[in-house]
Design a protein around this motif. Sequence first.
Motif, PDB file in Angstrom:
ATOM      1  N   ASN A 149       0.823  -1.214   0.000  1.00  0.00           N
ATOM      2  CA  ASN A 149       0.000   0.000   0.000  1.00  0.00           C
ATOM      3  C   ASN A 149       0.854   1.260   0.000  1.00  0.00           C
ATOM      4  O   ASN A 149       0.545   2.236  -0.712  1.00  0.00           O
ATOM      5  CB  ASN A 149      -0.936  -0.010   1.213  1.00  0.00           C
ATOM      6  CG  ASN A 149      -1.999  -1.087   1.122  1.00  0.00           C
ATOM      7  OD1 ASN A 149      -2.337  -1.535   0.033  1.00  0.00           O
ATOM      8  ND2 ASN A 149      -2.524  -1.507   2.257  1.00  0.00           N
ATOM      9  N   ARG A 152       2.378   1.704  -3.475  1.00  0.00           N
ATOM     10  CA  ARG A 152       1.418   2.239  -4.455  1.00  0.00           C
ATOM     11  C   ARG A 152       1.281   3.753  -4.341  1.00  0.00           C
ATOM     12  O   ARG A 152       1.214   4.460  -5.346  1.00  0.00           O
ATOM     13  CB  ARG A 152       0.055   1.563  -4.277  1.00  0.00           C
ATOM     14  CG  ARG A 152      -0.047   0.224  -4.991  1.00  0.00           C
ATOM     15  CD  ARG A 152      -1.486  -0.206  -5.166  1.00  0.00           C
ATOM     16  NE  ARG A 152      -1.600  -1.450  -5.922  1.00  0.00           N
ATOM     17  CZ  ARG A 152      -1.660  -1.521  -7.236  1.00  0.00           C
ATOM     18  NH1 ARG A 152      -1.592  -0.415  -7.964  1.00  0.00           N
ATOM     19  NH2 ARG A 152      -1.783  -2.690  -7.845  1.00  0.00           N
ATOM     20  N   TRP A 153       1.233   4.258  -3.115  1.00  0.00           N
ATOM     21  CA  TRP A 153       1.118   5.704  -2.949  1.00  0.00           C
ATOM     22  C   TRP A 153       2.357   6.417  -3.462  1.00  0.00           C
ATOM     23  O   TRP A 153       2.252   7.513  -4.046  1.00  0.00           O
ATOM     24  CB  TRP A 153       0.864   6.050  -1.489  1.00  0.00           C
ATOM     25  CG  TRP A 153      -0.552   5.860  -1.085  1.00  0.00           C
ATOM     26  CD1 TRP A 153      -1.048   4.965  -0.186  1.00  0.00           C
ATOM     27  CD2 TRP A 153      -1.682   6.569  -1.586  1.00  0.00           C
ATOM     28  NE1 TRP A 153      -2.406   5.057  -0.089  1.00  0.00           N
ATOM     29  CE2 TRP A 153      -2.828   6.054  -0.947  1.00  0.00           C
ATOM     30  CE3 TRP A 153      -1.840   7.591  -2.533  1.00  0.00           C
ATOM     31  CZ2 TRP A 153      -4.105   6.523  -1.199  1.00  0.00           C
ATOM     32  CZ3 TRP A 153      -3.125   8.060  -2.780  1.00  0.00           C
ATOM     33  CH2 TRP A 153      -4.238   7.542  -2.125  1.00  0.00           C
ATOM     34  N   GLU A 163       1.398   2.821 -12.034  1.00  0.00           N
ATOM     35  CA  GLU A 163       0.585   2.368 -10.901  1.00  0.00           C
ATOM     36  C   GLU A 163      -0.821   2.003 -11.353  1.00  0.00           C
ATOM     37  O   GLU A 163      -1.380   0.993 -10.912  1.00  0.00           O
ATOM     38  CB  GLU A 163       0.536   3.477  -9.842  1.00  0.00           C
ATOM     39  CG  GLU A 163      -0.049   3.045  -8.501  1.00  0.00           C
ATOM     40  CD  GLU A 163      -1.568   3.052  -8.500  1.00  0.00           C
ATOM     41  OE1 GLU A 163      -2.177   2.238  -7.766  1.00  0.00           O
ATOM     42  OE2 GLU A 163      -2.161   3.858  -9.245  1.00  0.00           O
ATOM     43  N   ALA A 168      -5.010  -4.561  -9.164  1.00  0.00           N
ATOM     44  CA  ALA A 168      -5.033  -4.776  -7.716  1.00  0.00           C
ATOM     45  C   ALA A 168      -4.659  -6.222  -7.401  1.00  0.00           C
ATOM     46  O   ALA A 168      -4.955  -7.137  -8.158  1.00  0.00           O
ATOM     47  CB  ALA A 168      -6.426  -4.451  -7.168  1.00  0.00           C
ATOM     48  N   LEU A 171       0.606  -6.689  -7.170  1.00  0.00           N
ATOM     49  CA  LEU A 171       1.866  -5.991  -6.964  1.00  0.00           C
ATOM     50  C   LEU A 171       2.862  -6.819  -6.161  1.00  0.00           C
ATOM     51  O   LEU A 171       3.988  -6.402  -5.966  1.00  0.00           O
ATOM     52  CB  LEU A 171       1.600  -4.664  -6.246  1.00  0.00           C
ATOM     53  CG  LEU A 171       2.564  -3.517  -6.561  1.00  0.00           C
ATOM     54  CD1 LEU A 171       1.855  -2.193  -6.410  1.00  0.00           C
ATOM     55  CD2 LEU A 171       3.748  -3.529  -5.610  1.00  0.00           C
TER      56      LEU A 171
END
Length: 363
Positions: A149, A152-153, A163, A168, A171
Amino acid sequence: MMVIGVDTHKSSHAMAAVAADTGLLTSEREIAASDDGHRAALSWARELDPERVWAIEDCRHVSRRLEQALITAGERVIRVPPKMMGQSRRSERESGKSDQIDARAVARAVLREGVERFPAAFLDERALAIRLLADHRSDLIAERTRQINRLRWHLVDLCPELEADIPARRLDNAPALDRIARRLRRQERTARTRVALELVASIRAISRQTNGLQRELRSLIMIYRPALLAEQGLGVLTAATLIGRTAGAERFPTDAHFARQAGVAPVPVSSGRTDRHRLDRGGDRQLNRALHVIAITRARIDPETRAYLQRKRSEGKTNREALRCLKRHLARHVHRLLLVPPTNPDQRTRVHLNAAISVPCLT
């Protein structure tokens, strides 16, 4: 008979002896969580009543050594779910909370429900090893999810098109991580790029570790209970949950006791002319989840299971009630599989005696 309730902690254990016939408190004691403390507890209990049962709050990370000392000394030990303490504590005349109040609550919860309704403590070192490795893998998976998480940001800021292009839940695989690493190495070496590359490396390392743990779990289960892995819809992780959370199927006298522990035993909710049962919201929810996974998988791929569910629906049961019946049936079958002895007799569980048990007067 005397019921001795035990509230366990890391450095000390509070104990309360309650008479089974009257429910009155007979004696209380606090001991150190050590070999000397275990010796003192046994000597104290033997002076109270020749017929006794130890009721220990089920917190095995702090109660395991005490359980081991008591069981090897020939004492009868049962485990009490912590969630039962709240109701029992509220019934105490003394308000507030303390270790001694909790110990009395444990003993009186057993008296209220009945000693025979609680599973006996059972020492199984290999089942414990499987549970520890499975729990460790779950912790690593949770940490990997947090790192994914965060990565991803960072990618949203560094290369948002990349990205958005990675689906989903994809990754964590090697091709996606390789693609991200190549793109990041072409970026300007900023602090954000460095953090993102370190997260990629960490996610790779955790994935290798979790894969290794899963292979190790498979090997342990193949030695301990290989029949589980031969079952349709029952994989390595589900089998590890069943073995680890059951903590020795021998401690359940019947499959009905196991079903109650797993939260799949039917709960009657009949009234008047209505005769029906509902799902049990209690029990070990991890065991319940494992049986639910097996049931859902079999309902999807096994014709006999689909026929069973259809038959239950034709009897007037809802989909949820039919699934409850299936899970109860699976609990009976899984309990039998968990009772199958190890394939290699030389690798049976060996209980390591500690100093509290090796003293002659306690054996």
